[in-house]
Design a protein around this motif. Structure first.
Motif, PDB file in Angstrom:
ATOM      1  N   MET A  20       4.404   4.894 -12.770  1.00 23.81           N
ATOM      2  CA  MET A  20       3.645   4.600 -11.558  1.00 23.81           C
ATOM      3  C   MET A  20       4.478   4.899 -10.313  1.00 23.81           C
ATOM      4  O   MET A  20       3.957   5.400  -9.307  1.00 23.81           O
ATOM      5  CB  MET A  20       3.207   3.133 -11.562  1.00 23.81           C
ATOM      6  CG  MET A  20       2.087   2.822 -12.533  1.00 23.81           C
ATOM      7  SD  MET A  20       0.554   3.698 -12.122  1.00 23.81           S
ATOM      8  CE  MET A  20       0.146   2.906 -10.555  1.00 23.81           C
TER       9      MET A  20
ATOM     10  N   GLN B 148       3.846   7.315  -7.038  1.00 24.70           N
ATOM     11  CA  GLN B 148       3.927   6.816  -5.664  1.00 24.70           C
ATOM     12  C   GLN B 148       4.804   7.696  -4.780  1.00 24.70           C
ATOM     13  O   GLN B 148       4.556   7.827  -3.587  1.00 24.70           O
ATOM     14  CB  GLN B 148       4.470   5.385  -5.663  1.00 24.70           C
ATOM     15  CG  GLN B 148       3.558   4.370  -6.308  1.00 24.70           C
ATOM     16  CD  GLN B 148       4.316   3.130  -6.743  1.00 24.70           C
ATOM     17  OE1 GLN B 148       5.466   2.914  -6.350  1.00 24.70           O
ATOM     18  NE2 GLN B 148       3.688   2.297  -7.550  1.00 24.70           N
TER      19      GLN B 148
ATOM     20  N   LEU C 256      -2.796  11.394  -1.147  1.00 30.89           N
ATOM     21  CA  LEU C 256      -3.697  10.589  -1.976  1.00 30.89           C
ATOM     22  C   LEU C 256      -3.615   9.127  -1.581  1.00 30.89           C
ATOM     23  O   LEU C 256      -2.521   8.568  -1.433  1.00 30.89           O
ATOM     24  CB  LEU C 256      -3.318  10.748  -3.460  1.00 30.89           C
ATOM     25  CG  LEU C 256      -4.106   9.936  -4.483  1.00 30.89           C
ATOM     26  CD1 LEU C 256      -5.563  10.398  -4.534  1.00 30.89           C
ATOM     27  CD2 LEU C 256      -3.461  10.055  -5.867  1.00 30.89           C
ATOM     28  N   TRP C 257      -4.778   8.519  -1.380  1.00 32.90           N
ATOM     29  CA  TRP C 257      -4.833   7.071  -1.197  1.00 32.90           C
ATOM     30  C   TRP C 257      -5.995   6.533  -2.009  1.00 32.90           C
ATOM     31  O   TRP C 257      -6.824   7.279  -2.505  1.00 32.90           O
ATOM     32  CB  TRP C 257      -4.928   6.693   0.286  1.00 32.90           C
ATOM     33  CG  TRP C 257      -6.267   6.921   0.936  1.00 32.90           C
ATOM     34  CD1 TRP C 257      -6.975   8.086   0.990  1.00 32.90           C
ATOM     35  CD2 TRP C 257      -7.050   5.942   1.603  1.00 32.90           C
ATOM     36  NE1 TRP C 257      -8.144   7.911   1.667  1.00 32.90           N
ATOM     37  CE2 TRP C 257      -8.227   6.599   2.071  1.00 32.90           C
ATOM     38  CE3 TRP C 257      -6.884   4.594   1.891  1.00 32.90           C
ATOM     39  CZ2 TRP C 257      -9.222   5.934   2.779  1.00 32.90           C
ATOM     40  CZ3 TRP C 257      -7.873   3.934   2.610  1.00 32.90           C
ATOM     41  CH2 TRP C 257      -9.024   4.600   3.036  1.00 32.90           C
ATOM     42  N   PHE C 258      -6.071   5.202  -2.184  1.00 33.15           N
ATOM     43  CA  PHE C 258      -7.014   4.610  -3.129  1.00 33.15           C
ATOM     44  C   PHE C 258      -8.212   3.936  -2.469  1.00 33.15           C
ATOM     45  O   PHE C 258      -8.940   3.188  -3.114  1.00 33.15           O
ATOM     46  CB  PHE C 258      -6.290   3.588  -4.009  1.00 33.15           C
ATOM     47  CG  PHE C 258      -5.243   4.199  -4.903  1.00 33.15           C
ATOM     48  CD1 PHE C 258      -5.283   5.539  -5.245  1.00 33.15           C
ATOM     49  CD2 PHE C 258      -4.205   3.422  -5.411  1.00 33.15           C
ATOM     50  CE1 PHE C 258      -4.329   6.112  -6.067  1.00 33.15           C
ATOM     51  CE2 PHE C 258      -3.237   3.980  -6.236  1.00 33.15           C
ATOM     52  CZ  PHE C 258      -3.298   5.326  -6.568  1.00 33.15           C
ATOM     53  N   GLY C 259      -8.428   4.179  -1.190  1.00 37.19           N
ATOM     54  CA  GLY C 259      -9.570   3.590  -0.513  1.00 37.19           C
ATOM     55  C   GLY C 259      -9.234   2.247   0.113  1.00 37.19           C
ATOM     56  O   GLY C 259      -8.219   1.624  -0.207  1.00 37.19           O
TER      57      GLY C 259
ATOM     58  N   LEU D 101      -9.076  -0.866  -2.902  1.00 36.51           N
ATOM     59  CA  LEU D 101      -8.082  -0.712  -3.969  1.00 36.51           C
ATOM     60  C   LEU D 101      -6.680  -0.488  -3.401  1.00 36.51           C
ATOM     61  O   LEU D 101      -5.681  -0.834  -4.036  1.00 36.51           O
ATOM     62  CB  LEU D 101      -8.483   0.454  -4.879  1.00 36.51           C
ATOM     63  CG  LEU D 101      -7.692   0.608  -6.185  1.00 36.51           C
ATOM     64  CD1 LEU D 101      -7.788  -0.658  -7.028  1.00 36.51           C
ATOM     65  CD2 LEU D 101      -8.177   1.806  -6.974  1.00 36.51           C
ATOM     66  N   GLU D 102      -6.601   0.053  -2.173  1.00 35.07           N
ATOM     67  CA  GLU D 102      -5.311   0.294  -1.527  1.00 35.07           C
ATOM     68  C   GLU D 102      -4.536  -1.009  -1.315  1.00 35.07           C
ATOM     69  O   GLU D 102      -3.310  -1.010  -1.241  1.00 35.07           O
ATOM     70  CB  GLU D 102      -5.540   0.985  -0.174  1.00 35.07           C
ATOM     71  CG  GLU D 102      -4.305   1.459   0.524  1.00 35.07           C
ATOM     72  CD  GLU D 102      -3.829   2.834   0.054  1.00 35.07           C
ATOM     73  OE1 GLU D 102      -2.923   3.385   0.683  1.00 35.07           O
ATOM     74  OE2 GLU D 102      -4.371   3.342  -0.950  1.00 35.07           O
TER      75      GLU D 102
ATOM     76  N   VAL E 296      -3.404  -1.907  -5.523  1.00 34.29           N
ATOM     77  CA  VAL E 296      -2.459  -1.052  -6.249  1.00 34.29           C
ATOM     78  C   VAL E 296      -1.742  -0.145  -5.249  1.00 34.29           C
ATOM     79  O   VAL E 296      -2.360   0.401  -4.328  1.00 34.29           O
ATOM     80  CB  VAL E 296      -3.186  -0.194  -7.306  1.00 34.29           C
ATOM     81  CG1 VAL E 296      -2.196   0.682  -8.059  1.00 34.29           C
ATOM     82  CG2 VAL E 296      -3.950  -1.093  -8.272  1.00 34.29           C
TER      83      VAL E 296
ATOM     84  N   SER F 294      -0.377   3.011  -3.694  1.00 42.39           N
ATOM     85  CA  SER F 294      -0.742   4.424  -3.760  1.00 42.39           C
ATOM     86  C   SER F 294       0.375   5.275  -3.176  1.00 42.39           C
ATOM     87  O   SER F 294       1.281   4.765  -2.510  1.00 42.39           O
ATOM     88  CB  SER F 294      -2.031   4.658  -2.960  1.00 42.39           C
ATOM     89  OG  SER F 294      -1.756   4.560  -1.560  1.00 42.39           O
TER      90      SER F 294
ATOM     91  N   ARG G 182       0.131   7.174  -0.584  1.00 42.41           N
ATOM     92  CA  ARG G 182       0.098   6.988   0.866  1.00 42.41           C
ATOM     93  C   ARG G 182       0.760   5.693   1.282  1.00 42.41           C
ATOM     94  O   ARG G 182       1.559   5.641   2.218  1.00 42.41           O
ATOM     95  CB  ARG G 182      -1.345   6.994   1.390  1.00 42.41           C
ATOM     96  CG  ARG G 182      -1.417   6.925   2.916  1.00 42.41           C
ATOM     97  CD  ARG G 182      -2.464   5.948   3.418  1.00 42.41           C
ATOM     98  NE  ARG G 182      -2.282   4.610   2.915  1.00 42.41           N
ATOM     99  CZ  ARG G 182      -1.526   3.687   3.499  1.00 42.41           C
ATOM    100  NH1 ARG G 182      -0.839   3.986   4.578  1.00 42.41           N
ATOM    101  NH2 ARG G 182      -1.422   2.473   2.988  1.00 42.41           N
TER     102      ARG G 182
END
Length: 320
Positions: free
Chosen positions: A215, A219, A225-228, A231-232, A235, A237, A239
């Motif tokens: 993981m 990173q 890339l980011w997870f929104g 979710l950011e 978890v 990310s 970003r």
């Protein structure tokens, strides 16, 4: 889960009998076969991690890179760090130098009656289920990792070592293991002791470390890339972690010359939400340490592996 465990065990046995065991015998280490078999597990994990890095994570870097990377020499040094850790060389050094001390301390604790604690026994029939116990251990390890990471950024002597990790100006999936070896010894020792204190089985410990490392490779990847927005905050990310490496954002809390920073979480970003150290701005800043910049003094963190290790020690004694 059980199928994957059996598959891994078969692979470990094959690698041990085919490669490791003959090598150990040829080197006259027949009395170390049990330890060599355990080391084979770490080696297999490392090979699998590198395979995932070169396929899945490298594919992401090619898909949406944050920046064009031209410093091939700096990346080669990061690759050296990764191979040292993932192929078991660092673990081997720990085995011969540090692990005997932890074994001795654990024996002394048992002799004086210090009770052992099995975290997975908190709720018999529930927390001792393999998948649930793995998640429970992962949560505990990640919480401790968050606070250790904050300490690395808060104490002058530890930042003197940890700043090497932040000195990479062109982050990639190889950057995760770019650490001073003394910094790695301190952190690894802390997690070995934690694993012993809460009763983590060796097989689970390998799985915890392997999952976390993979993981962290993601990173550090050079991928936009980011997870929104939701979710950011759960978890970490690429970003989110890049903000941690951003000049002045990730390693300062009160402006130029201070210590601290933001986004210390390693796996679960909610630690930064809970303890108010998160920075969720959707930006992709330049990475590095402020004092590297020509206008800030142009501090030298070293171009090669040994230069980086030596300069880290010089910073450490200067900070002390």
């Amino acid at each position: 889960m059980e199928f994957l465990t059996d598959l891994f065990a078969q692979g470990q046995l094959w690698l041990f009998e085919t490669v490791v065991q003959p090598l150990v015998f040829n080197l006259g280490g027949g009395n170390l076969l049990e330890d060599a078999f355990a080391a084979t597990g770490w080696l297999l994990v490392g090979l699998l991690q590198i395979a995932v890095m070169l396929t899945a994570i490298r594919g992401l870097e090619r898909w949406r890179p944050v920046e064009a990377q031209t410093d091939r020499a700096a990346k080669r040094v990061d690759v050296i760090y990764t191979l040292i850790h993932r192929l078991g060389l660092f673990r081997l050094a720990m085995f011969f130098s540090i692990d005997p001390m932890w074994d001795y301390l654990a024996g002394q604790m048992r002799m004086v009656g210090v009770p052992s604690f099995q975290l997975d026994a908190l709720w018999p029939g529930v927390t001792d289920q393999p998948l649930l116990s793995f998640c429970l251990y992962l949560l505990v390890f990640d919480c401790v990792n968050y606070w250790l990471h904050r300490a690395q950024h808060q104490w002058n002597w530890w930042w003197a070592l940890h700043s090497l990790h932040h000195s990479q100006r062109e982050m990639s999936m190889w950057t995760d293991n770019r650490n001073h070896l003394l910094d790695d010894v301190i952190r690894d020792a802390a997690f070995v002791l934690l694993a012993r204190l809460i009763g983590v089985e060796p097989g689970q410990f390998i799985a915890l470390v392997a999952f976390s490392q993979l993981m962290e490779n993601l990173q550090h990847a050079n991928v936009r890339l980011w997870f929104g927005p939701v979710l950011e905050r759960v978890v970490v990310s690429p970003r989110f972690h890049r903000r941690h490496h951003s000049i002045g954002i990730g390693h300062e809390s009160g402006g130029r010359g201070t210590l601290g920073g933001h986004n210390f979480s390693v796996l679960f970003a909610f630690w930064d939400v809970i303890f108010r150290t998160g920075d969720f701005k959707l930006q992709w800043d330049a990475t590095g340490v402020r004092d590297q910049l020509p206008e800030e003094g142009g501090r030298d963190y070293g171009r090669g592996f040994w230069a980086q290790q030596w300069l880290g020690l010089r910073r450490l004694f200067g900070a002390s």
